[in-house]
Design a protein around this motif. Sequence first.
Motif, PDB file in Angstrom:
ATOM      1  N   VAL A   1      10.708   3.507  -4.283  1.00  0.00           N
ATOM      2  CA  VAL A   1      10.945   3.211  -2.868  1.00  0.00           C
ATOM      3  C   VAL A   1      10.271   4.252  -1.989  1.00  0.00           C
ATOM      4  N   ALA A   2       9.653   3.771  -0.903  1.00  0.00           N
ATOM      5  CA  ALA A   2       9.069   4.655   0.106  1.00  0.00           C
ATOM      6  C   ALA A   2       9.720   4.353   1.451  1.00  0.00           C
ATOM      7  N   ARG A   3       9.799   5.366   2.296  1.00  0.00           N
ATOM      8  CA  ARG A   3      10.337   5.188   3.649  1.00  0.00           C
ATOM      9  C   ARG A   3       9.180   5.030   4.626  1.00  0.00           C
ATOM     10  N   ALA A   4       9.275   3.998   5.462  1.00  0.00           N
ATOM     11  CA  ALA A   4       8.303   3.814   6.528  1.00  0.00           C
ATOM     12  C   ALA A   4       8.586   4.830   7.641  1.00  0.00           C
TER      13      ALA A   4
ATOM     14  N   SER B   1      12.716   2.634   7.739  1.00  0.00           N
ATOM     15  CA  SER B   1      12.998   1.484   6.886  1.00  0.00           C
ATOM     16  C   SER B   1      12.426   1.712   5.489  1.00  0.00           C
ATOM     17  N   LEU B   2      12.907   0.906   4.535  1.00  0.00           N
ATOM     18  CA  LEU B   2      12.516   1.074   3.137  1.00  0.00           C
ATOM     19  C   LEU B   2      11.504   0.008   2.741  1.00  0.00           C
ATOM     20  N   ARG B   3      10.586   0.367   1.866  1.00  0.00           N
ATOM     21  CA  ARG B   3       9.606  -0.581   1.327  1.00  0.00           C
ATOM     22  C   ARG B   3       9.287  -0.166  -0.095  1.00  0.00           C
TER      23      ARG B   3
ATOM     24  N   ALA C   1       7.338   1.345  -3.052  1.00  0.00           N
ATOM     25  CA  ALA C   1       6.338   2.416  -3.075  1.00  0.00           C
ATOM     26  C   ALA C   1       4.982   1.865  -3.490  1.00  0.00           C
ATOM     27  N   ASP C   2       3.940   2.642  -3.250  1.00  0.00           N
ATOM     28  CA  ASP C   2       2.581   2.230  -3.597  1.00  0.00           C
ATOM     29  C   ASP C   2       2.511   1.840  -5.071  1.00  0.00           C
ATOM     30  N   GLY C   3       1.863   0.708  -5.317  1.00  0.00           N
ATOM     31  CA  GLY C   3       1.729   0.201  -6.675  1.00  0.00           C
ATOM     32  C   GLY C   3       2.795  -0.811  -7.046  1.00  0.00           C
ATOM     33  N   TYR C   4       3.829  -0.936  -6.202  1.00  0.00           N
ATOM     34  CA  TYR C   4       4.913  -1.870  -6.506  1.00  0.00           C
ATOM     35  C   TYR C   4       5.030  -2.986  -5.479  1.00  0.00           C
ATOM     36  N   ALA C   5       4.176  -2.989  -4.475  1.00  0.00           N
ATOM     37  CA  ALA C   5       4.224  -4.048  -3.469  1.00  0.00           C
ATOM     38  C   ALA C   5       3.973  -5.396  -4.132  1.00  0.00           C
ATOM     39  N   GLY C   6       4.781  -6.384  -3.808  1.00  0.00           N
ATOM     40  CA  GLY C   6       4.659  -7.716  -4.380  1.00  0.00           C
ATOM     41  C   GLY C   6       5.416  -7.905  -5.671  1.00  0.00           C
ATOM     42  N   LYS C   7       5.803  -6.814  -6.327  1.00  0.00           N
ATOM     43  CA  LYS C   7       6.539  -6.931  -7.586  1.00  0.00           C
ATOM     44  C   LYS C   7       8.027  -7.174  -7.362  1.00  0.00           C
TER      45      LYS C   7
END
Length: 297
Positions: free
Chosen positions: A30-33, A37-39, A41-47
Amino acid sequence: VEEPQPAALMSLRGELDRRELDRANFARLVARAPDGSLRPADGYAGKFTLASAPGGNAVYIALNMRDAVLGGNKALRQAIAAALDPQADIDVLFGGRGIALHTIVPVELAGSARDTGAPPHRRDVALARRLLAQAGYPEGRGLPVLTMRFPTTDVATHNEFDLFKAQLAAVGVRLAGEFDDTPTFTKALDAGNFQLASYSYYPDYPDAEDFYQMLYSRNRAPGPNFGAFADAAYDKAYEAARIMADGPRRHALLRTLDAIIRDEVPLIPVRESLRVDTVQPWVANYKRNIFTTEMQF
């Protein structure tokens, strides 16, 4: 799946539809914008997508007003509050999975600090040392070791104790830990057999009154006021606020209650939990409910 790492791998392979993130995998996945907000982390988008919600609870440290050392020494209680750092508790031990409480009320409920404007708690070591001297224990000299009780015995609980112990040691207060199972802990609190206690309260209904009633004098143990706090001004403001509709007049009363808590220190608010799930892309319309810890249906 009992262990967090196998569960995380199963989730990434698509074998679990959703799972709650543990501390280590929250930091990894998890990364914080910039807006907080939470999104993924890089490499996990869409998963996976993320679903998060505050826990709706209040984690706090209760102080026993019947205790011979703490109960009659307000400056000592104030020194303890000034020495502790709730934000460090969240950042160091929970990897950011929490919300620092400015009052005893969780942030999303009416009557919380968002409505009353309560300022955040800031650790102030210099102030803590001055208050400790005012309490009669300059640099902690002459102060007996204080004991904090916990309702669990796991590693995370011991880590939290170690953090509190280090923060208090920085101003000269020595802390010992007592780690119970839940029934033993509950009996000890009801009997007033504690000095400080780490406690988490989940509301019975979504209203600030359910949290402030924990310090109402008529609710002494075996009610929720197990620290036996009694203050006539607090009781008067509480009795008026509990039957009043939410709004500016009630918020003013809640500010009075919070000011008394900050001055008398019968408890020290620490954090509200933040629960975060990874959810597979094929799961639609899923969101967390702050009043159920897991899915009910």
